[in-house]
Design an enzyme around this catalytic site. Structure first.
Site, short mmCIF file in Angstrom:
data_model
loop_
_atom_site.label_atom_id
_atom_site.label_comp_id
_atom_site.label_asym_id
_atom_site.label_seq_id
_atom_site.Cartn_x
_atom_site.Cartn_y
_atom_site.Cartn_z
N HIS A 1 0.70 -0.94 -0.09
CA HIS A 1 -0.31 -0.06 -0.02
C HIS A 1 1.24 0.91 -0.18
CE1 HIS A 1 -3.23 -3.00 2.10
NE2 HIS A 1 -3.97 -2.56 1.83
N LYS B 1 -1.42 -4.50 -8.47
CA LYS B 1 -1.62 -5.71 -9.06
C LYS B 1 -1.73 -6.97 -8.78
CE LYS B 1 1.04 -3.98 -13.58
NZ LYS B 1 2.53 -4.37 -14.89
N LYS B 2 -1.24 -6.70 -7.68
CA LYS B 2 -1.83 -8.55 -6.60
C LYS B 2 -2.58 -8.84 -6.97
CE LYS B 2 -1.45 -10.82 -2.83
NZ LYS B 2 -3.11 -10.60 -2.52
N GLN C 1 -9.05 -7.91 -9.73
CA GLN C 1 -9.78 -6.41 -9.71
C GLN C 1 -9.43 -5.43 -10.20
OE1 GLN C 1 -10.16 -5.87 -4.90
NE2 GLN C 1 -8.35 -4.74 -5.75
N VAL D 1 4.72 -5.96 -3.81
CA VAL D 1 5.41 -5.99 -3.92
C VAL D 1 5.40 -7.08 -3.04
CG1 VAL D 1 6.66 -4.74 -2.04
CG2 VAL D 1 5.79 -3.18 -3.16
O1 PAF Z 1 -8.35 -4.36 -2.77
C1 PAF Z 1 -8.81 -3.92 -1.77
O2 PAF Z 1 -8.45 -3.51 -0.64
C2 PAF Z 1 -10.64 -3.66 -2.01
O3 PAF Z 1 -10.73 -4.72 -2.91
C3 PAF Z 1 -10.94 -2.36 -2.37
C4 PAF Z 1 -10.51 -1.58 -4.53
C5 PAF Z 1 -10.01 -1.06 -1.58
C6 PAF Z 1 -11.99 -2.02 -2.59
O4 PAF Z 1 -12.68 -2.16 -1.26
#
Ligand code: PAF
Length: 282
Positions: free
Chosen positions: A33, A143-144, A148, A171
């Site tokens: 993050h 990208k992990k 999504q 990472v």
């Molecule tokens: O990847 C995440 O942490 C979640 O799926 C997100 C994109 C914040 C949506 O709740």
């Protein structure tokens, strides 16, 4: 860094900003993050992170209740990286029952979507809500969570949302394990075994680069070796990066050059995801 928990206050605070870069998260932050946050700084005058554990994207029996909620520690990590942390309570995001949802393309029902029905619908719905609330020029996702990221790119492109999506590289820990908030569920023995998922994808990548084109066989071998080591496998798949469709070579149709190898498997009660991209040179 300013902590805001209410939508009206956030909108008022963002009113004067020229360019906003946004990193949506569910908190329990790790270096993956933080890497996205640093990248966000290159794309906006104001960097916003959201922290919200979204109930809509968890199915019955999943880890919504035990998902680690660590707001104070997260804010401390974001102190020098974010200008604003938006951490709304559930009633702020869902003041009434949510009855409007995003409908996604069929690939949302494959891979992770096949084992987590409704997960991507809940994810895409909250992402659209967050994008409408923050109205950033750029939003960044890791990208992990490859599927999504693909679905969010489709959402933004097909609904004409006026922003740019950037995918941040995965990472990894020193031994190669992709960082994830769920890694902390692993026992010490499981943590030792967990790196095999990445090693297995690297071996597949090498086989493909050395000319292997029987992807079905590669997938099957990978599932068998994971299963033999005690993993419970959801999928191992060779897909095209562009559309996440199976990369199986069909006679007289060439294999696409940009592939991604994706895997999801459980060690005990912990579900781990990983992927690596492969670009064929010839
Ligand atoms: O990847 C995440 O942490 C979640 O799926 C997100 C994109 C914040 C949506 O709740």
């Amino acid at each position: 860094m300013q902590l805001i928990q209410n939508i009206a206050e956030l909108r008022a605070r963002l009113g004067g900003e020229r360019t906003v870069a946004f990193v949506p998260t569910m908190g329990n932050l790790h270096e993956g993050h933080l890497n996205l946050m640093r990248l966000a700084r290159e794309h906006g005058d104001c960097v916003v992170a959201s922290i919200f554990v979204n109930p809509l994207q968890f199915g019955p029996g999943e880890d919504f209740d035990r998902y680690p909620r660590t707001l104070d520690a997260d804010c401390a990590m974001l102190r020098d990286l974010a200008d604003i942390v938006f951490a709304p309570p559930a009633h702020e995001m869902y003041p009434a029952q949510q009855t409007v949802f995003v409908e996604l393309p069929p690939v949302a029902n494959e891979l992770c979507g096949a084992v987590r029905p409704g997960h991507f619908r809940g994810m895409a719905t909250v992402v659209l809500k967050l994008l409408n609330i923050v109205q950033p020029q750029t939003a960044l996702f890791g990208k992990k969570d490859y599927q999504q990221l693909h679905l969010i790119r489709q959402l933004v492109a097909q609904l004409n949302l006026p922003l740019r999506i950037i995918g941040g590289e995965t990472v990894r820990a020193a031994d190669g394990l992709a960082l994830s908030s769920r890694n902390q569920y692993l026992s010490a023995t499981e943590r030792g075994e967990a790196i095999f998922l990445h090693q297995m994808l690297q071996d597949m990548r090498l086989d493909i680069l050395q000319g292997e084109r029987n992807f079905e066989r590669l997938q099957q071998q990978a599932v068998e070796s994971l299963t033999a080591r005690g993993w419970s496998v959801d999928y191992v798949a060779v897909r095209n990066q562009s559309d996440l469709q199976p990369a199986n070579p069909v006679q007289d149709k060439p294999v696409q050059r940009e592939l991604v190898l994706l895997a999801a498997a459980r060690l005990g009660n912990t579900r781990l995801l990983d992927n690596i991209e492969v670009c064929l040179v010839s």
